[in-house]
Design a protein around this motif. Structure first.
Motif, mmCIF file in Angstrom:
data_model
loop_
_atom_site.group_PDB
_atom_site.id
_atom_site.type_symbol
_atom_site.label_atom_id
_atom_site.label_comp_id
_atom_site.label_asym_id
_atom_site.label_seq_id
_atom_site.Cartn_x
_atom_site.Cartn_y
_atom_site.Cartn_z
ATOM 1 N N THR B 84 67.431 49.467 -23.068
ATOM 2 C CA THR B 84 67.636 48.488 -21.999
ATOM 3 C C THR B 84 68.963 48.769 -21.297
ATOM 4 O O THR B 84 69.753 49.596 -21.748
ATOM 5 C CB THR B 84 67.658 47.051 -22.562
ATOM 6 O OG1 THR B 84 68.657 46.986 -23.579
ATOM 7 C CG2 THR B 84 66.326 46.656 -23.151
ATOM 8 N N ALA B 85 69.210 48.088 -20.202
ATOM 9 C CA ALA B 85 70.462 48.266 -19.460
ATOM 10 C C ALA B 85 71.640 47.817 -20.311
ATOM 11 O O ALA B 85 71.529 46.866 -21.090
ATOM 12 C CB ALA B 85 70.411 47.445 -18.175
ATOM 13 N N HIS B 86 72.785 48.509 -20.170
ATOM 14 C CA HIS B 86 74.033 48.065 -20.808
ATOM 15 C C HIS B 86 73.937 47.919 -22.314
ATOM 16 O O HIS B 86 74.647 47.127 -22.911
ATOM 17 C CB HIS B 86 74.492 46.718 -20.229
ATOM 18 C CG HIS B 86 74.294 46.612 -18.764
ATOM 19 N ND1 HIS B 86 74.777 47.565 -17.901
ATOM 20 C CD2 HIS B 86 73.662 45.683 -18.002
ATOM 21 C CE1 HIS B 86 74.448 47.209 -16.666
ATOM 22 N NE2 HIS B 86 73.767 46.101 -16.696
ATOM 23 N N SER B 87 73.045 48.660 -22.935
ATOM 24 C CA SER B 87 72.857 48.504 -24.375
ATOM 25 C C SER B 87 73.381 49.721 -25.127
ATOM 26 O O SER B 87 72.823 50.122 -26.137
ATOM 27 C CB SER B 87 71.377 48.289 -24.670
ATOM 28 O OG SER B 87 70.633 49.402 -24.199
ATOM 29 N N GLY B 88 74.454 50.302 -24.627
ATOM 30 C CA GLY B 88 75.048 51.452 -25.281
ATOM 31 C C GLY B 88 75.217 52.654 -24.366
ATOM 32 O O GLY B 88 75.750 53.674 -24.783
ATOM 33 N N HIS B 89 74.781 52.541 -23.127
ATOM 34 C CA HIS B 89 74.882 53.650 -22.162
ATOM 35 C C HIS B 89 76.315 54.175 -22.078
ATOM 36 O O HIS B 89 76.560 55.374 -22.098
ATOM 37 C CB HIS B 89 74.469 53.193 -20.757
ATOM 38 C CG HIS B 89 73.032 52.843 -20.617
ATOM 39 N ND1 HIS B 89 72.161 53.596 -19.884
ATOM 40 C CD2 HIS B 89 72.294 51.834 -21.109
ATOM 41 C CE1 HIS B 89 70.953 53.046 -19.915
ATOM 42 N NE2 HIS B 89 71.013 51.969 -20.650
ATOM 43 N N GLU B 90 77.253 53.245 -21.904
ATOM 44 C CA GLU B 90 78.651 53.625 -21.717
ATOM 45 C C GLU B 90 79.308 53.944 -23.056
ATOM 46 O O GLU B 90 80.004 54.945 -23.217
ATOM 47 C CB GLU B 90 79.417 52.464 -21.066
ATOM 48 C CG GLU B 90 78.802 51.975 -19.770
ATOM 49 C CD GLU B 90 79.483 50.721 -19.245
ATOM 50 O OE1 GLU B 90 80.555 50.353 -19.753
ATOM 51 O OE2 GLU B 90 78.934 50.092 -18.317
ATOM 52 N N ASN B 91 79.075 53.049 -23.985
ATOM 53 C CA ASN B 91 79.729 53.101 -25.292
ATOM 54 C C ASN B 91 79.394 54.397 -26.034
ATOM 55 O O ASN B 91 80.257 55.027 -26.644
ATOM 56 C CB ASN B 91 79.241 51.882 -26.089
ATOM 57 C CG ASN B 91 80.006 51.652 -27.360
ATOM 58 O OD1 ASN B 91 81.070 52.218 -27.567
ATOM 59 N ND2 ASN B 91 79.460 50.814 -28.212
#
Lengths: 157, 157, 157, 157
Positions: B84-91
């Motif tokens: 899902t969005a924002h569920s680890g993309h950046e991290n």
């Protein structure tokens, strides 16, 4: 960069006042400096694991540079200090460096690329444990800082 | 790199089994590949905000290369995916990239250095929201991946 | 909290000026509020993956509270917003939350503890993609914010 | 948890072999243990700023627990070790703890909630500098570990 803390806070701390006085002739960095520089190195004491708000306030004035892509492909590197060991040395540098990602820059850190780094320890950038201002940067910290500076200069070339 | 998951886990998932079968002739990356490469780009699905353990297991076999400084000054970059969005993309990308700091490498990310990045969004590296394998990489993700690859190649030169 | 940006910056942006005017009667948070509160929830737009300097400036005035342990065992949680997807939604919350670690607080995040979280996506805290102020928080963001608030209140009890 | 490293790697290191032998009767943690526990504390040496792949492999087998929400509201805390100062002590704990966010858990760290923490230094979790296995945990590290354990137990109650 500009001191943004309230005057009352500064006046309540003798060392802070002395430092303001001692550095009053040092010219402040401006966003124009970011534009001509090929490499940008930021240093900050830790504030609960993040950069000092004075530095963040400066960063927050760079929207114009970012919008026109003026910082793309420059070299970025950071260093920090903290009162005790492991109290933000790594976290401050790593979290601050996300600014470089947003600006489209290239991140250069010291790694363990020189024997001094095994003594200083921090592969993300030089950091120093300074008590509460009672421990000035020692031989190891200074040698590691020279290495980081040299490395940034070499990669930039 | 090598699949390290237990066979029972793989067999319980039809898609996983099919993927193992479909990629059985793809040659696995080895630490020797890290040594000759000038640039190293890693991709991983998120696992609770970090890289997949299969990738971490591969990383954990590089002690010898690290000890002899064989990875110094190479270019590193990463990409990821999540359900899902924002569920680890950046991290996932940011935490994984600390490997590059330790290896003494130079980190290159896409930033907002190309118009496609304002559509894809992630300045740390390309990432894609894939449902649970139901949404294949779309035009935006593919164009952003091509941009990241091109940028890594150019900086490496 | 206090607006610390230079007046010239504010005046150059119509929306910013309007917001200052519209919120002029909202009372500003003070460090005294941190002291009586059992739970503390911070929200911030991303600034290159970190919190806004206005929030960091407020945080930097809490040294006295920290020194006397006044924040220990309180509940902390954060939320954020960013212009595009994956452009600091996760990073801003995760890096900001290190403040809670330093203050000796307890960190509560929404996780995937409610169905709305699978729609909103961000397990670290609610975040919203707002274009550049063109997209107001939608039904999903508002429902997720309500869930995060409710969760913080329940754990605090 | 299970050793997942190749046998050749283990056999090339006398200390590793001895440790495998010495701990062969220690029962391995299983995902079932995660289910009954009210608090979960993970420890890991740093691997380039992240957790060891053995731990990540264990974490990657918890998809079933996560899907049914079996870990929600448990207390989580972490500790680490590294060869030199500032070489992953903070980063390993902070990046690993994102697992707790995804699991919907509550994060408890030692902060500076006890005088021992000002000596040990790391507010995110206990960490120890161990040379390369040449420096066993000292009085400070052990006292800090006891404090972290006590704090986790008290908050859990």
């Amino acid at each position: 960069m500009k001191e943004t803390a309230p005057e009352a806070a500064i006046n309540s701390n003798e060392d802070w006042k002395k430092n303001i006085e001692a550095t009053k002739d040092v010219s402040e960095a401006t966003t124009a400096d970011l534009e001509w520089a090929d490499a940008i190195v930021f240093g900050t004491p830790t504030r609960y694991g993040g950069a000092a708000s004075q530095l963040r306030a400066f960063i927050d004035t760079t929207g114009g540079l970012w919008a026109k892509g003026a910082l793309i492909d420059k070299i970025g590197s950071s260093f920090s200090s903290a009162a005790t060991a492991h109290s933000g040395h790594e976290n401050t540098i790593l979290s601050f460096n996300s600014v470089f990602y947003h600006w489209g820059m290239i991140i250069v850190s010291p790694g363990y690329n020189d024997p001094i780094q095994f003594q200083m320890g921090n592969p993300y950038g030089v950091s120093h444990t300074l008590g509460n201002g009672t421990i000035p940067p020692d031989k190891t910290a200074l040698a590691a800082a020279r290495f980081q500076g040299k490395r940034v200069a070499e990669i930039t070339n």
